[in-house]
Design an enzyme around this catalytic site. Structure first.
Site, PDB file in Angstrom:
ATOM      1  N   SER A   1       0.804  -1.227   0.000  1.00  0.00           N
ATOM      2  CA  SER A   1       0.000   0.000   0.000  1.00  0.00           C
ATOM      3  C   SER A   1       0.834   1.273   0.000  1.00  0.00           C
ATOM      4  CB  SER A   1      -0.944   0.002   1.214  1.00  0.00           C
ATOM      5  OG  SER A   1      -0.212   0.011   2.416  1.00  0.00           O
TER       6      SER A   1
ATOM      7  N   LYS B   1      -6.994   3.617   8.320  1.00  0.00           N
ATOM      8  CA  LYS B   1      -6.036   4.570   7.760  1.00  0.00           C
ATOM      9  C   LYS B   1      -6.612   5.979   7.704  1.00  0.00           C
ATOM     10  CE  LYS B   1      -3.579   1.140   4.956  1.00  0.00           C
ATOM     11  NZ  LYS B   1      -3.273   0.673   3.582  1.00  0.00           N
TER      12      LYS B   1
END
Length: 806
Positions: free
Chosen positions: A710, A753
């Site tokens: 990511s 996140k």
């Protein structure tokens, strides 16, 4: 007579020769003066057995070197040298650990067994004396010479054959251990006295040391004398053992006679109305009649009771049977809780005990709704997977309360014996049923909520695999006929609502995982922790510490400070400990001052009570700079900011990646640099920049392992920024995987996140368009404060992240 091999060298005097030990004999001669031929063969040391020439036997081999020796022999002429170890416990024998006289043999059959061992069928051919032992090719080899045997006169031979045969026939008559066909085969060997003696020796149960003496004996006359001695000794031992067995048999007959008389006395007492045990048996029969059991179980219990009546009361077998009957009668075969099917009350109970956890609650309510419509359904097997402290076990307890059932729990952490699940068979001393049956007896109902805690922490060893034993219990198609080894009858587990808990799915075997309905429970967000602290943890700790809401109040900033600066976890265990610590200090102050007033807990007082903060939030850069990008990472404790730095320096085009990164993250950096090189002209970068510049990508906090794809777009943005000189907006964070063509792929942990970005002051977040579906899980209030930009390729990422050149 001095042994010809007594001049063997001492290996301790030659420490530099680890793999070879020799006997100091250089040349060998027969009695007629001719020189003997020295042979070399692979060696297999034997344990607790001796092989004689012309005798066929099976050898089981498990040591790696011995297996390799067999393989080498099979690849050549199938000949092998076998000799016996002096100490069978030695795993790596040297020349001192084996007898110097062994047998040359031929392998007639080789079979590899499932447990890794090898079974070899070998036939001895000649005696041999070892000259040299070597271990240079990964297996043992020996240099040896064939043994020369001294013959005997014909008169002595006849006398020896007759005497040994008479002694052997006498032993065979007493023991019955030798077949008649062997004696017929023995007649053929009378012309070969050496083979005749070896054939008889192989049939007798001599000690290994005695058999080795016979093998080492070169003088055939002396060998017959030694064999006769050993046969007579074995005959005497066998006769004595038969006398002892006779005495034991006589004693057993006395015990049986006593048992018979005891039973007669019991019958007489029964006729006279004085039977003391009839009351116990009558009580058991009454319990059996009243107990509602399965037809199979009732039949087994009645048979066991009839068997018990025929036994002596104090015998060990009677105790075993009595315990078995007690277990069978104490189990809740058909006893059930009256399940509550009120959906509204069940929902209120679940919401009262736990904040959030929407998916598990929905699944429980679905089960109750179906149960209202269908009177009997198979109990679901739910597996709650999530990090420690998120409330998996307590949720299972709440489910029991909401459904009106009893709650049963088994901790499977560290369980490595299959018998813990399925019980021990009754042949073992102290045998008991497995934990499932034991827990059902303790609960007293056959339809509880059954929590199998820490199912991913089970292990397996030589005693079996407990996860395999659970396959039957956790399969809705099979658990109606669960068979415990102790009970040996089927027990119906289909009414049980099984809930298992685990921290990770990876450690659960695939067949077991396939039988369960997996429900993921992610870590709590900071917002959720704040709500849990206000609604659950603070009232609970006030009650446990003897205070109430009028004594202590926490401000919102105080709770947030504890969450962000004193804890770093997915669950709320440490949060509860820190809140408890604050409340205990206030309780101490109240007791000391004897003044009960309302204490307001603020950010300042939290620091006084708990000391210096244990964790810090990562500060944003003061100004926009080239080569510094803010990424987003997921951890079990929630989301975090991940800074990615890139610099260039004069060099030859090397790419350096540091920060204790995993393989996937390193590959992401390579993909990012490859994309930049392929698009250098479009990005305004020199085509040959890689020829005279090195690029160093670093992710700070190098002691913490990091991995995953990511950070791909963050690494790519950092490289483009440092090569073009364009600063990166410090209030922009990004997460996404990059491909070589510049596409931005979706990632996981979006909720955590984005909440981490909001907590740390980020105002714009760049993520993949394919992650739009995950935005629904984020609270609306937080979505309004964040500018979420959805992108499909790196061009869109760079447009939102980089400042234009001045």
């Amino acid at each position: 007579m001095r042994h010809p091999f007594c001049c063997m060298s001492n290996p301790k005097s030659r420490p530099d020769r680890k793999f070879e030990q020799m006997i100091n004999i250089s040349r060998f001669f027969n009695q007629d003066g001719s020189e003997r031929i020295k042979k070399t063969l692979p060696l297999v040391p034997l344990r607790d057995m001796v092989l004689f020439p012309f005798v066929t036997t099976s050898v089981f081999v498990g040591r790696e070197k011995s297996i390799k020796s067999l393989s080498e022999a099979m690849a050549a002429d199938k000949r092998i040298f076998l000799t016996t170890q002096r100490d069978p416990e030695v795993l790596k024998p040297t020349i001192q650990d084996i007898f110097q006289v062994g047998t040359e043999a031929k392998i007639t059959q080789l079979l590899r067994l499932p447990d890794g061992t090898v079974k070899a069928l070998v036939e001895g051919s000649h005696r041999g004396k070892i000259v040299k032992l070597s271990d240079e090719k990964g297996f043992l080899t020996v240099d040896y010479i064939l043994a020369e045997e001294k013959s005997m006169s014909e008169t002595v031979l006849k006398a020896a054959l007759r005497t040994v045969l008479e002694a052997f026939e006498h032993y065979s008559t007493l023991s019955g251990a030798v077949s008649k066909s062997f004696f017929k085969n023995l007649e053929v060997l009378e012309n070969d006295p050496s083979r005749y003696a070896d054939a008889i020796a192989a049939q007798l149960p001599f000690k290994v040391s005695d058999k080795q003496k016979l093998l080492e004996c070169d003088d055939i006359e002396e060998r017959f004398f030694l064999l006769l001695q050993l046969i007579e000794q074995e005959t005497e031992v066998f006769t004595m053992s038969q006398k002892i067995k006779g005495r034991v048999k006589e004693q057993m007959e006395k015990l049986q006679k006593r048992h018979y008389l005891t039973e007669q006395m019991r019958a007489i007492k029964k006729e006279m109305g004085e039977d003391g045990e009839s009351g116990e048996f009558a009580d058991l029969e009454k319990r059996i009649r009243k107990k509602r059991m399965s037809k199979e179980a009732a039949g087994v219990v009645r048979r066991e009771l009839d068997k018990l009546k025929m036994m002596a009361p104090m015998s060990s077998e009677a105790t075993v049977i009595r315990n078995y009957i007690d277990w069978m009668l104490s189990l809740p075969w058909f006893r059930k809780n009256r399940a509550k099917n009120d959906l509204e009350k069940a929902e209120k109970t679940l919401d009262h005990d736990h904040y959030g956890l929407k998916k598990p609650k929905e699944r429980i309510l679905e089960y109750l709704a179906v149960q209202v419509l269908v009177k009997k359904i198979k109990g679901p097997i739910l597996c709650l997977v999530g990090p420690p402290g998120v409330g998996k076990t307590s949720l299972a307890r709440s489910v029991a309360t909401a459904t009106g059932r009893s709650f049963a729990r088994i901790s499977l952490g560290g369980v490595r014996d299959e018998a813990e699940i399925r019980g021990h068979r009754r042949t073992y001393v102290g045998a008991m049923p497995g934990k499932i049956i034991q827990t059902l007896k303790k609960v007293g109902y056959n339809n509880p909520v059954f929590c199998l805690d820490e199912i991913d922490k089970m292990t397996s060893d030589f005693r079996g695999d407990p996860s395999s034993a659970l396959l039957e219990a956790l399969d809705p198609e099979q658990n109606k006929h669960f068979n415990d080894h102790y009970m040996e009858v089927d027990y119906d587990l289909s009414e049980i609502l099984f809930i298992t808990t685990a921290n990770t799915l990876f450690d659960i075997p695939a067949p077991l995982r396939d039988r369960m309905e997996i429900i993921q429970i992610p870590g709590y967000t900071a917002y959720e922790k704040e709500q849990i602290a206000k609604g659950f943890l603070i009232p609970k700790q006030l009650l446990e510490n003897g205070l109430n809401a009028q004594d202590v109040t926490f401000s919102q900033n105080a709770v947030q400070t504890i969450i962000h600066r004193y804890t770093r976890e997915a669950g709320v265990r440490n949060l509860e400990r820190e809140i408890s610590s604050v409340i205990r200090k206030i309780a101490t102050r109240i007791v000391r001052t004897k003044e009960r007033k309302c204490h307001q807990v603020s950010t300042t007082s939290v620091q006084k009570f708990l000391g210096q903060a244990k964790f810090r939030n990562k500060p944003l850069e003061v100004e926009d700079k080239p080569g510094i990008v803010t990424g987003l990472a997921w951890t079990q404790a929630g989301g975090e900011l991940l800074t990615v730095e890139a610099v260039t320096m004069p060099g030859k085009g090397r790419i350096m990646v540091t920060g204790k990164l995993g393989d996937v993250m390193k590959e992401s950096s390579q993909a990012a640099v490859s994309y930049v090189r392929s698009r250098s002209k479009d990005l305004g970068i020199r085509d040959d920049f890689y020829k005279d510049q090195d690029i160093h990508i670093h992710v700070p906090e190098g002691a913490i392992p990091k991995d995953g794809p990511s950070a791909g777009i963050a690494m790519c943005t950092a490289v483009v920024s440092i090569l073009t000189g364009r600063p990166v907006h410090r209030n922009v964070a990004m997460t996404g995987e990059i491909t070589l063509r510049g596409r931005v792929l979706p990632i996981g942990g979006v909720k955590e996140k984005l909440l981490a970005a909001h907590t740390n002051g980020i105002r714009k977040v760049v993520i993949s368009s394919e992650n739009k579906k995950d935005i629904q899980e984020i609270p609306k209030s937080i979505q309004k404060q964040l500018e979420i930009v959805f992108v499909d390729d790196m061009n869109q990422v760079l447009e939102n992240a980089l400042s234009p050149l001045e």
